[in-house]
Design an enzyme around this catalytic site. Structure first.
Site, PDB file in Angstrom:
ATOM      1  CG  ASN A   9      -1.779   1.196   1.358  1.00 33.81           C
ATOM      2  OD1 ASN A   9      -1.928   1.952   0.396  1.00 33.81           O
ATOM      3  ND2 ASN A   9      -2.356   1.406   2.531  1.00 33.81           N
ATOM      4  CD1 TRP A  10       3.639   1.062  -2.850  1.00 30.26           C
ATOM      5  CD2 TRP A  10       3.579   2.199  -4.790  1.00 30.26           C
ATOM      6  NE1 TRP A  10       4.361   0.357  -3.778  1.00 30.26           N
ATOM      7  CE2 TRP A  10       4.343   1.029  -4.972  1.00 30.26           C
ATOM      8  CE3 TRP A  10       3.399   3.067  -5.865  1.00 30.26           C
ATOM      9  CZ2 TRP A  10       4.940   0.712  -6.190  1.00 30.26           C
ATOM     10  CZ3 TRP A  10       3.981   2.746  -7.086  1.00 30.26           C
ATOM     11  CH2 TRP A  10       4.741   1.585  -7.237  1.00 30.26           C
ATOM     12  CE  LYS A  11      -0.326   3.560   4.719  1.00 25.01           C
ATOM     13  NZ  LYS A  11      -0.495   3.775   6.137  1.00 25.01           N
ATOM     14  CG  HIS A  85      -6.139   2.415   4.868  1.00 25.99           C
ATOM     15  ND1 HIS A  85      -5.754   3.340   5.805  1.00 25.99           N
ATOM     16  CD2 HIS A  85      -5.132   1.504   4.792  1.00 25.99           C
ATOM     17  CE1 HIS A  85      -4.557   3.002   6.269  1.00 25.99           C
ATOM     18  NE2 HIS A  85      -4.157   1.891   5.675  1.00 25.99           N
ATOM     19  CD  GLU A  87      -3.269   5.915   6.437  1.00 23.69           C
ATOM     20  OE1 GLU A  87      -3.194   5.822   5.204  1.00 23.69           O
ATOM     21  OE2 GLU A  87      -2.394   5.453   7.205  1.00 23.69           O
ATOM     22  CD  GLU A 159      -3.870  -1.856   7.469  1.00 24.23           C
ATOM     23  OE1 GLU A 159      -2.703  -2.006   7.118  1.00 24.23           O
ATOM     24  OE2 GLU A 159      -4.566  -0.883   7.127  1.00 24.23           O
ATOM     25  N   GLY A 165       1.981   2.635  11.079  1.00 23.30           N
ATOM     26  CA  GLY A 165       3.027   3.656  10.982  1.00 23.30           C
ATOM     27  C   GLY A 165       3.672   4.020  12.308  1.00 23.30           C
ATOM     28  CB  SER A 201       4.453  -1.216  12.466  1.00 23.58           C
ATOM     29  OG  SER A 201       4.064   0.115  12.719  1.00 23.58           O
ATOM     30  N   GLY A 222       2.610  -0.932   4.423  1.00 23.53           N
ATOM     31  CA  GLY A 222       2.608   0.490   4.049  1.00 23.53           C
ATOM     32  C   GLY A 222       4.028   1.010   3.882  1.00 23.53           C
ATOM     33  N   GLY A 223       4.545   1.647   4.931  1.00 19.52           N
ATOM     34  CA  GLY A 223       5.848   2.321   4.884  1.00 19.52           C
ATOM     35  C   GLY A 223       6.959   1.475   4.274  1.00 19.52           C
TER      36      GLY A 223
HETATM   37  P1  PGA Z   1       2.377   0.738   7.794  1.00 21.24           P
HETATM   38  O1  PGA Z   1       0.958   0.961   7.074  1.00 21.24           O
HETATM   39  O2  PGA Z   1       2.910  -0.556   7.277  1.00 21.24           O
HETATM   40  O3  PGA Z   1       3.192   1.926   7.368  1.00 21.24           O
HETATM   41  O4  PGA Z   1       2.117   0.690   9.248  1.00 21.24           O
HETATM   42  C1  PGA Z   1       0.075  -0.102   6.878  1.00 21.24           C
HETATM   43  C2  PGA Z   1      -1.194   0.413   6.262  1.00 21.24           C
HETATM   44  O5  PGA Z   1      -1.722   1.430   6.711  1.00 21.24           O
HETATM   45  O6  PGA Z   1      -1.700  -0.166   5.291  1.00 21.24           O
END
Ligand code: PGA
Length: 274
Positions: A9-11, A85, A87, A159, A165, A201, A222-223
Site C-alpha cells: 500500500n503505497w498510500k 482504510h 486513513e 489493521e 506507521g 508496521s 505500508g511504509g
Molecule cells: P504501515 O501501514 O505498514 O506503514 O504501518 C500499513 C497500512 O496502513 O496499510
C-alpha cells in the site's frame, strides 16, 4: 498451507514517476498486489507477476469531481482495490455504509476487494474482550449485504489503528486468533473462504512472525513497501514460504461490468449534499 500474499500500500507516495517505476520493478513478483496511487497506475500495466491494485474506488462514472470509479479501474488493468482504510475513514469521513456500497460496486465490476478494519487506541485500552467485540462489529458493519457468491474475491485486512506507521506491533499469536474470529464472523454472514491479512508496521524483521501464523493469509505493508530493500526482503521471505504458488487474491475470472445498483441511492442522498 494456503499461499500467502503481500499487498503493498503505497498510500500517497512516491513523488515521481521515476520512483514509482523503480518500486513497481522491485515488487513485480508472484503473490504480490501493488496498490499504487491512481496517478501511477498506467506504469503498472507492464507488470509481469504482481497484480495491479488501487487504494479506493468510487461507485460508478458520472458527475463526481475528483473521484475514480471501479469501472475506470477495471479498464486501467486494476484487479484489486483496498476499501475503507482507516486513513480514509478518519480523514475523509468514510462510513461503513459507503464502504459496503463501494465494495458491492467494485465486486460487480469484477474487482477483488480488500476491506480494512481495526480497533483504535481507545478501543485497545478497553481490553481484549472489547477488541473481540470491536472486530465482530467491524466485520458485520463492513461486510453485511455482500452476496455470498462473491466470497472468493473478499479479503479483510485487519489493521489495528494504533499499529499503523507507529513501529508498534501486536503479538502475532493474538492476531492469529483475531484472524480466526474475522473468518468465523464472515462465515456467519454466509461469506466462506474470506482471506485475512495483517497490517500495521510490518517490516522485513517482523514479517515472518505474522506470515507463519496459519490463519493469517498475508500482509498489508505500508511504509516498508516504499523502501526497495525492505519490500524486496519481505516478498522474498513470503515467496520462500509459499514455494511456487500463484496469487490467491484474484481467483475468479472477472464478471462482465454492469452498473452498480446502489449508485442511484447514494447520489440522491450523501453525494448530492456535497
Ligand atoms: P504501515 O501501514 O505498514 O506503514 O504501518 C500499513 C497500512 O496502513 O496499510
Amino acid at each position: 498451507m494456503k499461499p500467502k500474499i503481500i499487498v503493498a500500500n503505497w498510500k500517497c507516495n512516491p513523488e515521481s514517476s521515476q520512483e514509482a517505476q523503480k518500486l513497481f520493478g522491485i515488487s513485480d513478483k508472484k503473490n504480490v498486489v501493488i496498490a499504487a496511487p491512481y496517478l501511477f497506475l498506467h506504469l503498472g500495466k507492464e507488470l509481469t507477476y504482481a497484480q495491479l491494485g488501487a487504494q479506493d474506488a468510487f461507485l460508478d462514472n458520472g458527475a463526481f469531481t475528483g473521484e475514480v470509479s471501479s469501472r475506470q479501474l477495471v479498464k486501467a488493468g486494476v484487479k484489486s482495490v483496498i476499501l475503507g482504510h482507516s486513513e480514509r475513514r478518519i480523514y475523509f469521513g468514510e462510513t461503513d455504509e459507503l464502504i459496503v456500497q463501494k465494495a458491492k460496486a467494485a465486486l460487480d465490476f469484477g474487482l477483488s476487494v480488500i476491506i480494512c478494519i481495526g480497533e483504535s487506541q481507545r478501543e485497545r485500552e478497553e481490553g481484549t474482550m472489547m477488541a473481540g467485540r470491536t472486530i465482530r462489529r467491524d466485520v458485520i458493519n463492513s461486510l453485511s449485504g455482500i452476496p455470498p457468491k462473491r466470497s472468493g474475491k473478499i479479503t479483510v485486512a485487519y489493521e489495528p489503528i494504533w499499529a499503523i506507521g507507529t513501529g508498534e506491533t501486536p503479538n502475532p499469536t493474538d492476531i492469529n486468533e483475531r484472524a480466526k474470529l474475522i473468518k468465523s464472523t464472515a462465515e456467519s454472514l454466509g461469506l466462506f473462504g474470506v482471506n485475512v491479512l495483517y497490517g500495521g508496521s510490518v517490516d522485513e524483521n517482523n514479517c515472518s512472525d505474522f506470515l507463519n501464523q496459519p490463519e493469517i493469509d498475508g500482509l498489508l505493508v505500508g511504509g516498508a513497501s516504499l523502501v526497495s530493500e525492505k519490500i524486496a526482503k519481505i516478498i522474498k521471505i513470503m515467496n520462500n514460504l509459499n514455494g511456487d504458488i500463484y496469487p490467491v487474491v484474484h481467483k475468479e475470472v472477472p464478471t462482465k461490468p454492469k452498473p452498480a445498483k446502489e449508485v442511484k441511492k447514494l447520489t440522491k442522498t450523501k453525494t448530492a449534499k456535497k
